[in-house]
Design a protein around this motif. Structure first.
Motif, PDB file in Angstrom:
ATOM      1  N   LYS A  78       8.597 -11.810 -10.878  1.00 63.45           N
ATOM      2  CA  LYS A  78       9.361 -11.162  -9.999  1.00 63.45           C
ATOM      3  C   LYS A  78       8.998 -11.132  -8.635  1.00 63.45           C
ATOM      4  CE  LYS A  78      12.404  -8.419 -12.979  1.00 63.45           C
ATOM      5  NZ  LYS A  78      12.714  -6.988 -13.244  1.00 63.45           N
ATOM      6  N   LEU A 109       9.434 -10.209  -4.391  1.00 60.86           N
ATOM      7  CA  LEU A 109      10.133  -9.294  -3.502  1.00 60.86           C
ATOM      8  C   LEU A 109      10.335 -10.109  -1.934  1.00 60.86           C
ATOM      9  CD1 LEU A 109      11.036  -6.559  -2.388  1.00 60.86           C
ATOM     10  CD2 LEU A 109       8.675  -6.107  -1.380  1.00 60.86           C
ATOM     11  N   ARG A 165      14.173 -10.474  -5.411  1.00 62.32           N
ATOM     12  CA  ARG A 165      15.018  -9.549  -5.103  1.00 62.32           C
ATOM     13  C   ARG A 165      14.776  -9.285  -3.531  1.00 62.32           C
ATOM     14  NH1 ARG A 165      15.759 -10.915  -9.562  1.00 62.32           N
ATOM     15  NH2 ARG A 165      15.855  -9.764 -11.376  1.00 62.32           N
ATOM     16  N   LEU A 214      15.269  -7.545  -0.071  1.00 61.18           N
ATOM     17  CA  LEU A 214      15.271  -5.974   0.572  1.00 61.18           C
ATOM     18  C   LEU A 214      15.405  -6.238   1.712  1.00 61.18           C
ATOM     19  CD1 LEU A 214      14.989  -2.809   0.191  1.00 61.18           C
ATOM     20  CD2 LEU A 214      12.705  -2.994   0.239  1.00 61.18           C
ATOM     21  N   TYR A 224       3.673  -1.925   2.806  1.00 59.55           N
ATOM     22  CA  TYR A 224       4.665  -2.398   1.794  1.00 59.55           C
ATOM     23  C   TYR A 224       4.329  -3.463   1.073  1.00 59.55           C
ATOM     24  CZ  TYR A 224       7.837  -0.043   5.480  1.00 59.55           C
ATOM     25  OH  TYR A 224       8.492   0.903   6.145  1.00 59.55           O
ATOM     26  N   LYS A 226       1.659  -2.220  -1.602  1.00 62.17           N
ATOM     27  CA  LYS A 226       2.227  -1.412  -2.395  1.00 62.17           C
ATOM     28  C   LYS A 226       3.199  -2.158  -3.519  1.00 62.17           C
ATOM     29  CE  LYS A 226       3.525   2.540  -3.991  1.00 62.17           C
ATOM     30  NZ  LYS A 226       2.494   3.524  -4.130  1.00 62.17           N
ATOM     31  N   ARG A 268       2.104  -2.345  -7.486  1.00 65.63           N
ATOM     32  CA  ARG A 268       3.126  -1.992  -8.230  1.00 65.63           C
ATOM     33  C   ARG A 268       3.488  -3.113  -9.573  1.00 65.63           C
ATOM     34  NH1 ARG A 268       5.538   2.349 -10.223  1.00 65.63           N
ATOM     35  NH2 ARG A 268       7.932   2.140 -10.782  1.00 65.63           N
ATOM     36  N   LEU A 281      11.008  15.217  -1.101  1.00 62.95           N
ATOM     37  CA  LEU A 281      12.357  14.760  -0.277  1.00 62.95           C
ATOM     38  C   LEU A 281      13.206  15.927   0.176  1.00 62.95           C
ATOM     39  CD1 LEU A 281      14.439  12.319  -0.171  1.00 62.95           C
ATOM     40  CD2 LEU A 281      15.294  13.359  -2.086  1.00 62.95           C
ATOM     41  N   LEU A 310      18.622  -4.759  -8.296  1.00 64.59           N
ATOM     42  CA  LEU A 310      19.259  -4.484  -6.988  1.00 64.59           C
ATOM     43  C   LEU A 310      19.995  -3.200  -6.712  1.00 64.59           C
ATOM     44  CD1 LEU A 310      20.518  -8.122  -5.792  1.00 64.59           C
ATOM     45  CD2 LEU A 310      18.673  -7.029  -4.974  1.00 64.59           C
ATOM     46  N   MET A 346      17.187  -0.747  -6.981  1.00 71.38           N
ATOM     47  CA  MET A 346      16.400  -0.521  -5.755  1.00 71.38           C
ATOM     48  C   MET A 346      17.386   0.231  -4.750  1.00 71.38           C
ATOM     49  SD  MET A 346      14.874  -4.544  -5.347  1.00 71.38           S
ATOM     50  CE  MET A 346      14.048  -4.486  -4.009  1.00 71.38           C
ATOM     51  N   ARG A 348      16.733   8.881  -1.568  1.00 71.69           N
ATOM     52  CA  ARG A 348      15.938   9.249  -0.390  1.00 71.69           C
ATOM     53  C   ARG A 348      16.315   9.180   1.126  1.00 71.69           C
ATOM     54  NH1 ARG A 348      13.862   7.967  -4.691  1.00 71.69           N
ATOM     55  NH2 ARG A 348      12.172   8.934  -5.745  1.00 71.69           N
ATOM     56  N   ARG A 371       8.918   6.188   3.247  1.00 64.21           N
ATOM     57  CA  ARG A 371       9.547   6.693   1.890  1.00 64.21           C
ATOM     58  C   ARG A 371      10.521   5.944   1.434  1.00 64.21           C
ATOM     59  NH1 ARG A 371       8.196  11.221  -0.321  1.00 64.21           N
ATOM     60  NH2 ARG A 371       7.267  12.133   1.561  1.00 64.21           N
ATOM     61  N   VAL A 425      11.790   2.713   2.047  1.00 58.72           N
ATOM     62  CA  VAL A 425      11.550   1.524   1.789  1.00 58.72           C
ATOM     63  C   VAL A 425      10.668   1.387   0.528  1.00 58.72           C
ATOM     64  CG1 VAL A 425      10.376  -0.456   2.820  1.00 58.72           C
ATOM     65  CG2 VAL A 425      11.629   0.660   4.251  1.00 58.72           C
ATOM     66  N   LEU A 426       9.574   2.157   0.643  1.00 63.53           N
ATOM     67  CA  LEU A 426       8.767   2.152  -0.756  1.00 63.53           C
ATOM     68  C   LEU A 426       9.451   2.598  -1.991  1.00 63.53           C
ATOM     69  CD1 LEU A 426       5.680   3.591   1.031  1.00 63.53           C
ATOM     70  CD2 LEU A 426       5.651   1.113   0.297  1.00 63.53           C
ATOM     71  N   ALA A 437      12.375   1.620  -2.575  1.00 62.08           N
ATOM     72  CA  ALA A 437      13.067   0.534  -3.043  1.00 62.08           C
ATOM     73  C   ALA A 437      12.257  -0.522  -3.632  1.00 62.08           C
ATOM     74  CB  ALA A 437      13.996  -0.109  -2.001  1.00 62.08           C
ATOM     75  N   ILE A 438      10.822  -0.596  -3.017  1.00 61.44           N
ATOM     76  CA  ILE A 438      10.126  -1.594  -3.528  1.00 61.44           C
ATOM     77  C   ILE A 438       9.506  -1.059  -5.157  1.00 61.44           C
ATOM     78  CG2 ILE A 438       7.509  -2.626  -3.266  1.00 61.44           C
ATOM     79  CD1 ILE A 438       8.230  -2.542  -0.249  1.00 61.44           C
ATOM     80  N   GLU A 439       9.257   0.125  -5.086  1.00 62.71           N
ATOM     81  CA  GLU A 439       8.600   0.564  -6.446  1.00 62.71           C
ATOM     82  C   GLU A 439       9.770   0.256  -7.532  1.00 62.71           C
ATOM     83  OE1 GLU A 439       7.023   4.420  -6.454  1.00 62.71           O
ATOM     84  OE2 GLU A 439       5.602   3.747  -4.780  1.00 62.71           O
ATOM     85  N   LEU A 488      11.712  -1.921  -7.878  1.00 61.63           N
ATOM     86  CA  LEU A 488      11.946  -3.339  -8.093  1.00 61.63           C
ATOM     87  C   LEU A 488      11.471  -3.545  -9.821  1.00 61.63           C
ATOM     88  CD1 LEU A 488      10.999  -6.229  -5.835  1.00 61.63           C
ATOM     89  CD2 LEU A 488      10.913  -6.475  -8.321  1.00 61.63           C
ATOM     90  N   LEU A 489      10.364  -2.911 -10.220  1.00 56.99           N
ATOM     91  CA  LEU A 489       9.820  -3.300 -11.445  1.00 56.99           C
ATOM     92  C   LEU A 489      10.086  -1.929 -12.178  1.00 56.99           C
ATOM     93  CD1 LEU A 489       6.690  -5.024 -11.208  1.00 56.99           C
ATOM     94  CD2 LEU A 489       8.688  -6.004 -11.432  1.00 56.99           C
TER      95      LEU A 489
END
Lengths: 171, 1470
Positions: free
Chosen positions: A7, A9, A36, A38, A50, A53, A57, A159, B1040, B1043, B1050, B1456, B1458-1459, B1461-1463, B1465-1466
């Motif tokens: 996978k 990014l 994927r 972004l 980023y 991370k 992850r 949040l 997608l 994400m 958020r 927050r 962007v992260l 969305a990245i998190e 992904l998986l």
């Protein structure tokens, strides 16, 4: 691992790389479905955090794709991004993670074929490298400590607080 | 001059502007106007806006991709509520006057509803047509329905249609040959057969024996063999899947009570029967013979048309319920009147022409002389016919061929066709003639029987006359044969068959009074085929004489339609004509030119397998040869494919009228037709391409994907040449002007090409390199440094070397002829006004100049000869992109001055409901997954994505939609948002680049903040690119969406706020540029502060009318406040609200202003060379002008004057061109020659840079006898003073040193940047380039803006230019400034950065990073405090990523968000 499908990014800038990915679509150029995308306003927004991370992850590879050098819609964002990417690659080498998992590319919005080629190249490269070694560690940690729901609740709290603050501090 | 637009204002101007042309000029003018309070109608003749720029690859000097920089502008235009884009439209006429025009527009049919089309491209896949792609200038192929470019705006398809193609026009049945040929080429035989059967009841018979009028008209036949349409028709029917159309028919049509009688079962009768039976009538066919088929069976021999084919085709028609009565001769057993009396509502007589025409020569009645029709009928009906040894067939038609070949088959020993003209005039099908000859039939031409010789009561021979062709022609256009006197001779034959024509047997009408015509045929109305007797119709050979099968079928169908109308009591003639469609070739159109190559390549037909017709494969190959003359073939495959039902082939052109106050013409240009310079071989040699083609070749989105390759063989070129000035500086071709852009375009293309192919050798053949613009020379020098070879020589011709495709160029170098070979040659074709531009100019009444471009005023170059009509871009004079964009803003400014009182009267602003406060609500996400017809759903398992979405955190609603973007879906989404209390919206469909605005708008319409919307791109970036991997695509789509939802949870509402705009301007510099900007802005009603450091206005302008009129207008304008002897000492604030400090003679003044225009000018270079300042006979061009004006320079009767160009320009110290000095020198030289015709004037130059129409002055100077000679930078002229002023120089091409004595020496000096630019640069935080001129925001598209919003530049402060050009740029700056000043408030905020003051350590990294000067530092409590000024922030986020303290966040892209969305992904297993 024989059937490993990485996978990946892809952090793409809005004006060029993301548009190139769209163009690959309108031209129906086929490439492996491992990436994927972004979207970010500019690769200048790509924070080193980023990238770190993503690997932490468990993402197997990361593409940073910005405008051609000299063609950044925000002047020099892509040049700054490249510096950060280089830095993170050094860091990766230091901790023993292959820096080849991270690559920065420059492409214009007319380069749909190039986008497809990049995805193919990275997918092949990461297949070769195998899964992100950090992934194993992370999954174990997750299952031992926290459930997904807990994470969500935690984030939910921050949040709400954050949103209020954003709102009131504006102007 | 300045008051003109004020006084001409009509009392109530219309606050709308018509912009003609959607290229970069039209787009810029539209945006400026719409953003300044005017309604804009943007009229574009093509289906998309974007113009020529969209075709370019890279732009110099930055190497920016043209597509990248123009597409956002296109989208911006499309989104602007006050710009109405009207594509495919042209101005037809205009009435009214400045301030109030009424413009009539013709909008061509698009055949696609842009409201319904979602550009999915399914139609394109279905379209069988393949034509050269004009956008790629013929280097690629495309379909008839298409999107012109991937980035097209409107984002919709269009169908390209032309007149009905010649093959279809030629067919009596109007069979859609282009359609079925196109379908065959794609292997779609079944679809092709359906098209054929639609209007042809006897399709297979036609496939065998039609006389092929389509092939005679086929355009490919003009070059080589026509497409074998008939054989392809047969192939289509043979390879088609069996159809079930009959079943459908039975269900569809209700039976009718009326009965129709048809006399004759030939093609006409069958054609009528089929037509009427399909409409439900009861049809009875009466046939005199014992077998049906008429002349098809009786006249055509079985070796040409197998009997089983006839049987099966007739069976198909009878199966429709048609009754056939054989052996029923009307006129004998039955009568026409009787039929009408016995229940038949109408009668169609189609008895054919069954009698042979007679020669009318003595002996024709002899035994052995036979009428041809009777002969072949007997043979074909199976009677025993015997025929002797030597047989003659008289006649030259198809019947004669059939008879001759039949005679051979009956055992005749020798068959000779005797024809009175030559083979060329024979009406028979050439193929039939060939086949007859191949079977052994002999031909005797120019021979005609005079009498038949009898022996023993039987034919023994034939006395003939020789004939010759006279010059007069008969009705058919053929030369008339006349007998040669005394040429009688006898030919020996045993049998003679006369086949010279057929006549109808009129016996059927004996008892019915029906008139006959002069030729003895039945008389009918030519349109309706009605006879004089009510209810009786006739058609086919009985009316027309011996015709062809397809004509007969067509006649039957035409008569049948009349019968249908007759029975229904309708007007039989309405909407019909005897003969209508005529194909007219569009001469010299670009497509025709592109097809030339194709015609050549496909000139030979693909032969069929002998005796068997085409195999499927060969049929497809043969069908490929079709040129698709009509473009769209109306096969309707696209209609079947379009699920959105967006296609309508019946759309018509429409007319509309708009009322506007002003018009901006920006129709762009057309490139010179390179074929007209035949010596370069364009159109003949594949590897000679134009510069536009080369741009497409280099483009990553072009036909070769950006891989540089030769069109002939795909090989990578190693050596290429550019030939400059093709159709420029060429009075012989009608283009005497310089096209201005080609030099730099070629240099850029050369540099880019070398990047594509390392080591590529590039030579540029040129006359002068005109690198006259800002930073042009630097780029030119760079090209030389990297190894591009520049040859100052014109190529005399290009010849292709046989076999290799290499091209040999012949040119002169060092006075000797040289031949050199190249792999690829690029012609730098010049610019010319397009035909559309000319017709638009005519329609609006704008005059043209001597070069055919729009005539304009020198100092107001955007004003045309018609008041209220302005022009921008290449239609004014050839120019590059920055100047085009500049002119567009200038034209917008002129329109705004004219329409100032109407500003804001016609614009609309959308009103949204108040926003719902969702800040305290937990996220409630709604997800809509789009099928995009089948574009997504055929690959991605949409249902699965929906299910997955439902399980994602905070998702409370998820569903699928066929088209998420459809209008009614928006209503639905709004309902769902309300019903489920959604506060976040995700649409998983196509790209946010085109559709985010739509969904944000939908959200706003129901009170949701637009920043709570996000998209997942599962079409462009999933289904379209993974069509072979549905599982992978589905997984990706789920990821997608996950994400997007993670990020959406958020997202928070972003507030925008309105800041007041100080509607006043500060203009720095009181030269012609500054004054022009001030006057334009004041003319629009905005107060202006004009600051000039000197004690008078005028800058470098010499005394004269221009300086006086400008200064007086400025001084007298109530809205302009002038600060003389003043300087700016401090600037703070941002767009909309700047605060500046001025040091004036009256003390320090602080001003508030919304915009700032930098017009600080430049300074003239003061030469240190060539004795300037030391010898009174040496002066600058300006010195010459002043001296001549004030009389301080006197000229003798025959003065010797030399001018030296590039003094202090284009050297190491100042590596830029002075731009206007060449033109100034040429004009001054002309002036001297006018004053003293015997003067010797010599101009010493390096490159003459009289670009655009300035070239005409250069030509005029040469004609006047001014001498132009060259020198090189390394070897400049030497000047010596003393008693005699002398000059010594060497012309490099002549390699000859010259030594001349002079009276005067004039130095052409360039402009240098103003000395205090640096100070202003620091004060206003605006950048300078390396030469010291101010640097604009973007060289191409923002030429008068600074990167910092609200600050603009113009004039020599930008780069050296002529006064007129400076003033034009000044107007452009005013136009741009008006987009800010026209608003009382401006919206800021949204996606901008914000500093968390608690974390900020005031390290000022952000200040260094931000290119827009958005971070502002202020002192608070003894500590620096940084704040991002929302009005300056462009939202790129560079500061956020660079901030070492992590104190900055870019809203809408926070870490927050962007992260998250990245998190996401998986997906992590719980």
């Amino acid at each position: 691992m024989t059937n490993f499908e990485p996978k990946i990014l892809a952090l793409c800038c809005h004006y060029c790389a993301y548009a190139a990915a769209d163009l690959a679509g309108s031209m129906r150029i086929q490439y492996p479905p491992n990436v994927r995308v972004l979207r970010l306003p500019c690769t200048g927004k790509v924070d080193s955090a980023y990238l770190i991370k993503a690997f932490e992850r468990g993402v197997d590879g990361v593409i940073v794709a910005g405008c051609l050098e000299g063609g950044c819609h925000f002047q020099e964002g892509n040049l700054r991004a490249r510096k950060r990417v280089d830095l993170v690659r050094e860091l990766m080498e230091e901790i023993g993670l292959e820096s080849a998992r991270l690559e920065m590319y420059n492409l214009s919005s007319a380069m749909g074929q190039a986008f497809a080629d990049i995805v193919k190249e990275m997918t092949d490269r990461i297949r070769e490298l195998g899964p992100n070694p950090l992934k194993r560690y992370m999954v174990r940690q997750e299952s031992e400590h926290v459930s997904d729901r807990d994470i969500q609740d935690e984030q939910d709290k921050t949040l709400t607080g954050n949103t209020g603050q954003e709102h009131f501090s504006h102007g | 001059m300045w008051g003109k637009h004020m006084t001409d204002k009509s009392p109530k101007p219309i606050g709308a502007v018509l912009v003609c042309g959607g290229g970069v000029a039209g787009i810029q003018a539209s945006l400026d106007l719409a953003n300044s309070g005017y309604k804009v109608y943007l009229v574009e003749s093509s289906p998309t806006i974007g113009g020529k720029m969209a075709q370019l690859d890279k732009t110099f000097p930055t190497g920016d991709c043209a597509t990248c920089i123009i597409s956002p502008k296109l989208v911006e235009c499309a989104r602007n509520l006050n710009i109405e884009i009207i594509t495919l439209a042209q101005v037809e006429a205009m009435t009214g006057k400045a301030g109030d025009f009424t413009v009539r527009l013709r909008q061509k049919a698009r055949y696609v509803d842009t409201g319904k089309c979602n550009a999915c491209g399914d139609c394109e896949k279905a379209c069988p047509v393949s034509v050269p792609d004009e956008f790629n200038r013929g280097l690629a192929r495309t379909t008839a329905i298409r999107k012109v470019t991937a980035q097209a705006v409107p984002n919709a398809h269009v169908i390209f249609k032309r007149e009905r193609p010649p093959c279809v026009s030629a067919c009596p049945m109007a069979q859609n040959a282009q359609a079925y040929v196109a379908l065959i080429a794609r292997g779609k035989f079944t679809e092709a057969a359906e098209i054929i059967k639609k209007d042809n009841p006897l399709p297979l018979i036609c496939g065998y024996v039609c006389h092929r009028p389509c092939e005679s008209e086929c355009q490919q036949g003009r070059y080589g063999d026509p497409v074998s349409i008939r054989a392809l028709k047969k192939a289509a029917l043979e390879f088609a899947e069996p159809s079930d159309s009959e079943e459908k028919h039975e269900e569809a049509v209700p039976l009718r009570p009326e009965k129709i009688a048809i006399i004759g079962s030939g093609p006409a009768g069958l054609g009528a029967a089929d037509y009427l039976a399909r409409r439900g009538y009861g049809v009875t066919i009466f046939e005199a013979l014992p077998v049906p088929g008429g002349m098809m069976r009786a006249g055509i021999p079985p070796f040409r048309l197998p009997r089983e084919v006839i049987d099966s085709q007739i069976r198909d028609i009878l199966d429709l319920g048609v009754e056939l009565k054989l052996n029923s001769q009307v006129g004998k057993d039955l009568t026409v009147d009787g039929l009408l009396e016995n229940g038949y509502s109408a009668v169609f007589a189609a008895v054919g022409a069954q009698k042979s025409a007679v020669l009318d020569v003595p002996g024709e009645e002899l035994e052995g002389v036979r009428p041809g029709i009777e002969f072949i009928r007997r043979v074909n009906l199976g009677e025993e016919v015997r025929i002797g040894g030597r047989v003659a067939v008289i006649g030259g038609g198809n019947a004669a061929m059939d008879i001759a070949r039949t005679a051979l088959r009956l055992g005749a020993g020798e068959v000779t066709v005797v024809y009175r003209r030559t083979r060329r005039e024979m009406p028979a099908d050439p193929v039939e003639i060939e086949e007859a000859a191949a079977e052994g039939v002999r031909f005797v031409f120019l021979t005609n029987p005079k009498r038949f010789i009898e022996k023993d009561g039987r034919l023994a021979g034939m006395e003939c006359l020789k004939m010759r062709l006279s010059d007069d022609r008969d009705a058919s256009g053929r030369r008339r044969p006349i007998p040669v006197e005394g040429s009688e001779h006898v030919l020996d034959f045993d049998d003679v068959i006369v086949a010279i024509g057929q006549l109808p047997d009129m016996s059927f009408a004996r008892e019915t009074q029906i008139a006959t015509n002069r030729r003895g045929m039945l008389g009918v109305d030519p349109v309706t085929f009605a006879t004089g007797k009510a209810g009786v119709f006739a058609g086919g050979d009985v009316v027309a004489g011996a015709g062809t099968l397809s004509e007969a079928v067509a006649a039957g169908r035409r008569a049948a339609e009349s019968i249908d109308r007759y029975i229904n009591g309708q007007d039989m003639a309405a909407g019909r004509s005897a003969d209508g469609r005529v194909w007219t070739e569009e001469r010299h159109s670009r497509l025709e030119s592109l097809q030339l190559r194709e015609k050549r390549r496909k000139s030979r037909r693909i032969p069929a397998e002998p005796g068997a017709g085409y195999s499927a494969e060969r049929a497809m190959a043969e069908a490929e040869r079709c040129l698709a003359c009509g473009l769209c073939c109306e096969c309707m495959e696209c209609v079947k494919a379009c699920l959105a039902k967006a296609i309508d082939h019946e759309m018509q052109d429409t007319m509309r009228e708009v009322r506007v106050g002003a018009v901006v013409l920006a129709p762009g240009f057309e490139e010179f037709e390179a074929r007209l310079r035949g010596e370069y071989g364009f159109g003949r040699y594949d590897n000679v391409v134009t510069n536009v083609q080369f741009e497409r070749m280099l483009s990553a989105g072009g036909p070769f994907g950006g891989h540089l390759q030769r069109p002939s063989d795909g090989g990578e070129p190693k050596k290429i040449a550019f030939i400059q000035c093709v159709g420029s500086r060429d009075a012989a071709s009608g283009h005497p002007y310089c096209s201005s852009v080609c030099c730099m375009a070629a240099i850029k293309e050369a540099v880019v090409a070398r990047e594509h192919v390392p080591g590529l050798e590039v030579a540029v053949f040129y006359t002068d390199i005109r690198a006259y613009g800002k930073d042009f020379d630097r780029y030119y020098e760079r090209a030389r440094t990297v190894g591009v070879r520049f040859e100052r020589s014109m190529v005399s011709r290009v010849v292709e070397m046989p076999g290799a495709g290499t091209l040999r160029l012949s040119y002169i170098m060092d006075l000797a002829p040289v031949d050199e070979e190249f792999d690829l040659v690029i012609l730098s074709t010049g610019l010319r006004p397009s035909d559309e531009a000319l017709s638009t100019a005519r329609a609006v009444g704008a005059e043209l100049n001597e070069c055919g471009f729009c005539r304009t005023d020198e100092f107001a170059a955007v004003s045309t000869t018609r008041n209220g009509v302005y022009v921008a871009g290449a239609f004014q004079d050839p120019k590059d992109i920055p100047e085009t964009v500049t002119q567009a803003s200038a034209a917008a400014a002129m329109a705004m001055e004219l329409l100032a009182p109407a500003r804001g009267t016609l614009v609309t602003e959308k009103v949204y409901p108040p926003e719902r406060d969702v800040t305290d609500e937990p996220p409630r996400i709604g997800v809509f997954i789009c099928h995009c017809g089948i574009n997504i759903s055929s690959v991605v398992d949409v249902e699965k994505v929906v299910e997955a979405a439902r399980t994602m955190p905070y998702v409370v609603f998820a569903e699928n939609q066929v088209y998420a973007c459809a209008d009614n879906t928006q209503d639905h989404i709004r309902e769902v948002i309300g019903e489920h209390g959604l506060n976040r919206l995700i649409v998983a469909s196509c790209t946010p680049r085109t559709h985010e605005a739509l969904f944000r708008d939908t959200a706003r319409e129901c009170g949701l903040n637009p920043f709570l919307v996000d998209m997942a791109n599962i079409r462009d970036q999933a289904s379209w690119v993974h069509s072979a991997n549905p599982q992978g695509a589905t997984e990706k789509a789920v990821d997608l969406v996950r994400m997007a939802t993670a990020r959406a949870a958020r997202l928070f509402p972003l507030m925008t706020e309105r800041l007041p705009v100080v509607q006043e301007a500060l203009v720095i510099g009181g030269g012609p540029s500054g004054m022009t900007t001030a006057l334009s802005l004041a003319g629009q009603g905005f107060p202006v502060h004009l600051v000039e450091k000197a004690d008078r206005l005028g800058g470098r302008l010499g005394p004269g009318l221009l300086r006086d009129s400008l200064s007086e207008s400025v001084a007298g304008h109530p809205l302009i406040r002038v600060y003389r002897s003043s300087q700016v000492t401090g600037i703070s604030g941002h767009i909309g609200n700047f605060s500046s400090e001025l040091k004036t003679p009256d003390g320090v003044v602080t001003l508030a202003h919304g915009v700032m225009v930098v017009a600080t000018g430049g300074v003239e270079y003061k030469p240190v060379e060539y004795l300037y300042g030391n010898d009174p006979r040496v002066f600058t061009q300006r010195g010459l002008e002043t001296g001549l004006a004030d009389g301080s320079i006197t000229l003798s009767e025959q003065p010797n004057i030399a001018m030296i160009q590039c003094v202090g320009s284009r050297n190491e110290e100042r590596p830029f061109c002075g731009r206007s000095c060449c033109t100034d020198a040429v004009k001054n030289a002309i002036r001297i020659k006018e004053l003293r015709p015997d003067a010797n004037v010599l101009v010493l130059y390096r490159d003459m840079r009289t670009y655009g129409s300035n070239e005409l002055f250069y030509q005029k100077a040469r004609e006047a006898g001014v001498i132009f000679m060259r020198y090189e930078l390394e070897n400049p002229p030497e000047v010596s003073g003393g008693d005699r002023l002398r000059i010594r120089f060497t012309d490099p091409s002549l390699a000859m040193a010259m030594n001349l004595e002079l009276d005067y020496l004039v130095l052409s000096t360039g402009t240098s940047p103003a000395l205090d630019n640096e100070k202003l640069s620091e004060l206003a935080k605006i950048p300078l380039n390396s030469d010291g001129f101010f640097l604009e925001a973007h060289v191409k598209l923002r030429p008068v803006d600074f990167a910092s919003e609200g600050i603009f530049l113009c004039g020599s402060a930008h780069s050296p230019k002529s006064t007129a050009e400076n003033m034009q740029q000044a107007r452009a700056a005013a136009g741009r400034a008006a987009t800010v000043l026209s608003r009382s408030t401006m919206v800021v905020g949204g996606q901008v950065s914000r500093v968390d003051v608690r974390k900020c350590v005031s390290c000022l990294t952000c200040v260094r990073v931000c290119p827009y000067g958005a971070p502002a530092v202020s002192l608070a409590n003894g500590k620096n405090r940084v704040e991002i000024q929302a009005a300056r922030c462009m939202g790129c986020g560079s500061c956020a990523a660079e901030c070492p303290a992590g104190a900055i966040e870019l809203r809408h892209f926070t870490d927050r968000q962007v992260l998250a969305a990245i998190e996401a992904l998986l997906e992590v297993a719980v």
